[in-house]
Design a protein around this motif. Structure first.
Motif, PDB file in Angstrom:
ATOM      1  N   ASP A   1       0.803  -1.219   0.000  1.00 45.37           N
ATOM      2  CA  ASP A   1       0.000   0.000   0.000  1.00 45.37           C
ATOM      3  C   ASP A   1       0.838   1.272   0.000  1.00 45.37           C
ATOM      4  O   ASP A   1       0.308   2.361  -0.214  1.00 45.37           O
ATOM      5  N   LEU A   2       2.141   1.156   0.228  1.00 44.96           N
ATOM      6  CA  LEU A   2       2.981   2.337   0.385  1.00 44.96           C
ATOM      7  C   LEU A   2       3.548   2.818  -0.956  1.00 44.96           C
ATOM      8  O   LEU A   2       3.836   2.018  -1.840  1.00 44.96           O
ATOM      9  N   PRO A   3       3.749   4.131  -1.086  1.00 42.10           N
ATOM     10  CA  PRO A   3       4.479   4.628  -2.261  1.00 42.10           C
ATOM     11  C   PRO A   3       5.942   4.243  -2.147  1.00 42.10           C
ATOM     12  O   PRO A   3       6.429   3.882  -1.066  1.00 42.10           O
ATOM     13  N   GLN A   4       6.654   4.332  -3.244  1.00 39.72           N
ATOM     14  CA  GLN A   4       8.077   4.039  -3.221  1.00 39.72           C
ATOM     15  C   GLN A   4       8.804   5.081  -2.372  1.00 39.72           C
ATOM     16  O   GLN A   4       8.506   6.273  -2.436  1.00 39.72           O
ATOM     17  N   ALA A   5       9.723   4.613  -1.561  1.00 41.81           N
ATOM     18  CA  ALA A   5      10.516   5.529  -0.746  1.00 41.81           C
ATOM     19  C   ALA A   5      11.331   6.456  -1.637  1.00 41.81           C
ATOM     20  O   ALA A   5      11.728   6.081  -2.744  1.00 41.81           O
ATOM     21  N   ARG A   6      11.598   7.675  -1.133  1.00 52.00           N
ATOM     22  CA  ARG A   6      12.484   8.607  -1.825  1.00 52.00           C
ATOM     23  C   ARG A   6      13.698   8.837  -0.930  1.00 52.00           C
ATOM     24  O   ARG A   6      13.580   9.360   0.175  1.00 52.00           O
ATOM     25  N   GLN A   7      14.849   8.430  -1.386  1.00 53.75           N
ATOM     26  CA  GLN A   7      16.051   8.475  -0.570  1.00 53.75           C
ATOM     27  C   GLN A   7      16.487   9.912  -0.310  1.00 53.75           C
ATOM     28  O   GLN A   7      16.443  10.761  -1.210  1.00 53.75           O
ATOM     29  N   GLY A   8      16.884  10.188   0.934  1.00 52.15           N
ATOM     30  CA  GLY A   8      17.339  11.528   1.266  1.00 52.15           C
ATOM     31  C   GLY A   8      17.873  11.576   2.681  1.00 52.15           C
ATOM     32  O   GLY A   8      18.085  10.547   3.334  1.00 52.15           O
ATOM     33  N   ALA A   9      18.085  12.781   3.179  1.00 56.10           N
ATOM     34  CA  ALA A   9      18.648  12.974   4.515  1.00 56.10           C
ATOM     35  C   ALA A   9      17.717  12.384   5.569  1.00 56.10           C
ATOM     36  O   ALA A   9      16.505  12.607   5.543  1.00 56.10           O
ATOM     37  N   GLY A  10      18.278  11.608   6.467  1.00 55.32           N
ATOM     38  CA  GLY A  10      17.479  10.918   7.462  1.00 55.32           C
ATOM     39  C   GLY A  10      17.049   9.528   7.029  1.00 55.32           C
ATOM     40  O   GLY A  10      16.254   8.880   7.715  1.00 55.32           O
ATOM     41  N   GLY A  11      17.578   9.058   5.899  1.00 58.87           N
ATOM     42  CA  GLY A  11      17.264   7.716   5.419  1.00 58.87           C
ATOM     43  C   GLY A  11      18.526   6.929   5.154  1.00 58.87           C
ATOM     44  O   GLY A  11      19.634   7.472   5.124  1.00 58.87           O
ATOM     45  N   VAL A  12      18.358   5.636   4.930  1.00 53.39           N
ATOM     46  CA  VAL A  12      19.485   4.736   4.696  1.00 53.39           C
ATOM     47  C   VAL A  12      19.794   4.667   3.207  1.00 53.39           C
ATOM     48  O   VAL A  12      18.889   4.562   2.366  1.00 53.39           O
ATOM     49  N   HIS A  13      21.066   4.711   2.888  1.00 54.26           N
ATOM     50  CA  HIS A  13      21.529   4.586   1.501  1.00 54.26           C
ATOM     51  C   HIS A  13      21.717   3.117   1.126  1.00 54.26           C
ATOM     52  O   HIS A  13      21.289   2.692   0.048  1.00 54.26           O
ATOM     53  N   HIS A  14      22.369   2.329   1.989  1.00 53.27           N
ATOM     54  CA  HIS A  14      22.546   0.904   1.709  1.00 53.27           C
ATOM     55  C   HIS A  14      22.888   0.142   2.986  1.00 53.27           C
ATOM     56  O   HIS A  14      23.271   0.740   3.997  1.00 53.27           O
ATOM     57  N   VAL A  15      22.734  -1.155   2.927  1.00 56.28           N
ATOM     58  CA  VAL A  15      23.120  -2.047   4.022  1.00 56.28           C
ATOM     59  C   VAL A  15      24.157  -3.024   3.493  1.00 56.28           C
ATOM     60  O   VAL A  15      24.035  -3.537   2.376  1.00 56.28           O
ATOM     61  N   ALA A  16      25.200  -3.256   4.298  1.00 60.17           N
ATOM     62  CA  ALA A  16      26.304  -4.131   3.890  1.00 60.17           C
ATOM     63  C   ALA A  16      26.363  -5.364   4.775  1.00 60.17           C
ATOM     64  O   ALA A  16      26.143  -5.287   5.992  1.00 60.17           O
ATOM     65  N   PHE A  17      26.696  -6.491   4.158  1.00 61.17           N
ATOM     66  CA  PHE A  17      26.851  -7.764   4.844  1.00 61.17           C
ATOM     67  C   PHE A  17      28.322  -8.176   4.850  1.00 61.17           C
ATOM     68  O   PHE A  17      29.086  -7.814   3.950  1.00 61.17           O
ATOM     69  N   ARG A  18      28.687  -8.977   5.840  1.00 56.21           N
ATOM     70  CA  ARG A  18      30.086  -9.332   6.065  1.00 56.21           C
ATOM     71  C   ARG A  18      30.501 -10.604   5.330  1.00 56.21           C
ATOM     72  O   ARG A  18      29.788 -11.604   5.338  1.00 56.21           O
ATOM     73  N   THR A  19      31.682 -10.533   4.724  1.00 59.40           N
ATOM     74  CA  THR A  19      32.367 -11.729   4.228  1.00 59.40           C
ATOM     75  C   THR A  19      33.814 -11.613   4.677  1.00 59.40           C
ATOM     76  O   THR A  19      34.349 -10.507   4.773  1.00 59.40           O
ATOM     77  N   PRO A  20      34.481 -12.726   5.003  1.00 60.26           N
ATOM     78  CA  PRO A  20      35.798 -12.603   5.637  1.00 60.26           C
ATOM     79  C   PRO A  20      36.908 -12.078   4.752  1.00 60.26           C
ATOM     80  O   PRO A  20      37.841 -11.445   5.243  1.00 60.26           O
ATOM     81  N   ASN A  21      36.840 -12.319   3.436  1.00 61.87           N
ATOM     82  CA  ASN A  21      37.987 -11.956   2.604  1.00 61.87           C
ATOM     83  C   ASN A  21      37.556 -11.763   1.149  1.00 61.87           C
ATOM     84  O   ASN A  21      36.424 -12.066   0.762  1.00 61.87           O
ATOM     85  N   ALA A  22      38.495 -11.267   0.344  1.00 61.26           N
ATOM     86  CA  ALA A  22      38.207 -10.963  -1.051  1.00 61.26           C
ATOM     87  C   ALA A  22      37.949 -12.214  -1.880  1.00 61.26           C
ATOM     88  O   ALA A  22      37.202 -12.164  -2.866  1.00 61.26           O
ATOM     89  N   GLU A  23      38.553 -13.337  -1.502  1.00 63.38           N
ATOM     90  CA  GLU A  23      38.346 -14.581  -2.250  1.00 63.38           C
ATOM     91  C   GLU A  23      36.884 -15.027  -2.152  1.00 63.38           C
ATOM     92  O   GLU A  23      36.260 -15.371  -3.170  1.00 63.38           O
ATOM     93  N   GLU A  24      36.347 -15.022  -0.944  1.00 62.57           N
ATOM     94  CA  GLU A  24      34.941 -15.393  -0.796  1.00 62.57           C
ATOM     95  C   GLU A  24      34.038 -14.346  -1.435  1.00 62.57           C
ATOM     96  O   GLU A  24      33.000 -14.675  -2.013  1.00 62.57           O
ATOM     97  N   GLN A  25      34.426 -13.087  -1.330  1.00 64.18           N
ATOM     98  CA  GLN A  25      33.638 -12.030  -1.957  1.00 64.18           C
ATOM     99  C   GLN A  25      33.540 -12.264  -3.464  1.00 64.18           C
ATOM    100  O   GLN A  25      32.483 -12.052  -4.076  1.00 64.18           O
ATOM    101  N   ARG A  26      34.621 -12.721  -4.073  1.00 60.40           N
ATOM    102  CA  ARG A  26      34.622 -13.003  -5.511  1.00 60.40           C
ATOM    103  C   ARG A  26      33.613 -14.113  -5.839  1.00 60.40           C
ATOM    104  O   ARG A  26      32.917 -14.064  -6.863  1.00 60.40           O
ATOM    105  N   GLU A  27      33.519 -15.103  -4.971  1.00 60.92           N
ATOM    106  CA  GLU A  27      32.547 -16.176  -5.173  1.00 60.92           C
ATOM    107  C   GLU A  27      31.118 -15.662  -5.020  1.00 60.92           C
ATOM    108  O   GLU A  27      30.219 -16.093  -5.744  1.00 60.92           O
ATOM    109  N   TRP A  28      30.915 -14.748  -4.073  1.00 61.27           N
ATOM    110  CA  TRP A  28      29.585 -14.139  -3.940  1.00 61.27           C
ATOM    111  C   TRP A  28      29.218 -13.369  -5.211  1.00 61.27           C
ATOM    112  O   TRP A  28      28.065 -13.413  -5.655  1.00 61.27           O
ATOM    113  N   LEU A  29      30.168 -12.676  -5.787  1.00 62.95           N
ATOM    114  CA  LEU A  29      29.907 -11.929  -7.015  1.00 62.95           C
ATOM    115  C   LEU A  29      29.461 -12.868  -8.128  1.00 62.95           C
ATOM    116  O   LEU A  29      28.513 -12.582  -8.869  1.00 62.95           O
TER     117      LEU A  29
END
Length: 314
Positions: A212-240
């Motif tokens: 029922d909600l309109p699409q959020a409009r990003q701005g001051a007082g809102g979140v830009h992105h959320v990041a999740f943890r991976t231990p190293n670049a090798e595993e990150q490459r597999e996630w990609l």
């Protein structure tokens, strides 16, 4: 291969000096890195975290002074929850918020844990949640907030979306989150909880469907992105590889100097990042003096004078 939890949440401020005062003096978090947005060096990028800037404890902000206010809606990180150790800590925080005029709700027990919602001066929607002493970050002992009541890091993010099934599919089929439970929010909506890694505090995404909600409009007082943890670049490459194989468009691996990042949007428009745990914020500053001076990654260092000239002193 498993993501180990939340890495950081990045939001937007238009008044960096007030943002700094609130997160360090009111909330007592440590400014562990004062740097710039690497894609827009006219803006600060401020990192607030525990005493060492450990992954999983960061609330960060882009300083975009011309940003319009955030408009909440669907496709939104609607709440960022931060961890404290006990119910007694929540009582202390409620009294502190009263004394400082910080808008907040009542302490409620939701999904098995006590919770206190509040907002920062720009309307950023936040909550303090008890983690019942679970392992986490270590509050800074030089903070104006006593260590016993200090913020230990991120607890969970709540996503409000129009089509929950599409986001859930990415969380479970692509990112290997597990659905663990459901609960009713304070305003009567169904929330589904997904967790990764060891589970529990610091590993959860809560998902609410609001067609029922309109699409959020990003701005001051809102979140830009959320990041999740991976231990190293090798595993990150597999996630990609896994993300692109699922038909999602993702960035390449980007070296942010303090960690490496990849970015992609889930189907409802929320921007996700997968970030490596290291090398960390002590890479270019001693642990004792993190956040005291403007830090720049090596590729920006030759432009320091120009960059500093374009920034307002905090």
């Amino acid at each position: 291969m498993e993501l180990t939890g939340l890495h950081h949440v990045t939001a937007i401020t238009k008044v960096a000096s007030e943002n700094l005062a609130f997160y360090t003096q009111t909330l007592g978090m440590r400014l562990v890195k004062k740097t710039v947005n690497q894609d827009d060096v006219s803006a600060y990028h401020l990192f607030y975290a525990d005493e060492a800037g450990n992954a999983g404890t960061d609330m960060t902000f882009f300083d975009w002074s011309l940003s319009a206010p955030h408009r909440p809606g669907a496709g939104d990180v609607s709440t960022t929850a931060l961890r404290v150790a006990s119910r007694e800590a929540l009582d202390w925080w409620a009294a502190r918020f009263d004394s400082l005029g910080v808008p907040h709700g009542e302490i409620e027990k939701i999904s098995g844990r006590a919770r206190l919602t509040f907002t920062d001066p720009e309307g950023q929607r936040l909550a303090l949640v008890t983690d019942d002493g679970a392992p986490g970050g270590t509050p800074w002992d030089k903070s104006p907030v006593p260590v016993e009541q200090g913020i230990k890091g991120l607890d969970a993010v709540t996503l409000t979306v129009r089509r929950a099934a599409a986001t859930a599919k990415v969380l479970t089929d692509v990112l290997s989150f597990r659905q663990t439970r459901t609960y009713k929010t304070a305003d009567g909506y169904d929330a589904v909880v997904y967790e990764t890694g060891a589970g529990g505090a610091g590993t959860e995404v809560h998902l609410i469907e609001r067609s029922d909600l309109p699409q959020a409009r990003q701005g001051a007082g809102g979140v830009h992105h959320v990041a999740f943890r991976t231990p190293n670049a090798e595993e990150q490459r597999e996630w990609l590889k896994r993300i692109t194989a699922a038909g999602l468009q993702a960035s390449s691996q980007i070296d942010r100097f303090y960690f490496q990042s990849i970015y992609f949007r889930e189907p409802n428009g929320v921007l996700f990042e997968i970030a490596t745990d290291g090398p960390g914020f002590a890479t270019d500053e001693s642990k004792e003096h993190m956040g005291e001076a403007l830090a720049l990654p090596p590729f920006l260092e030759p432009h320091r004078a120009q960059i500093e000239a374009g920034l307002k002193p905090l």
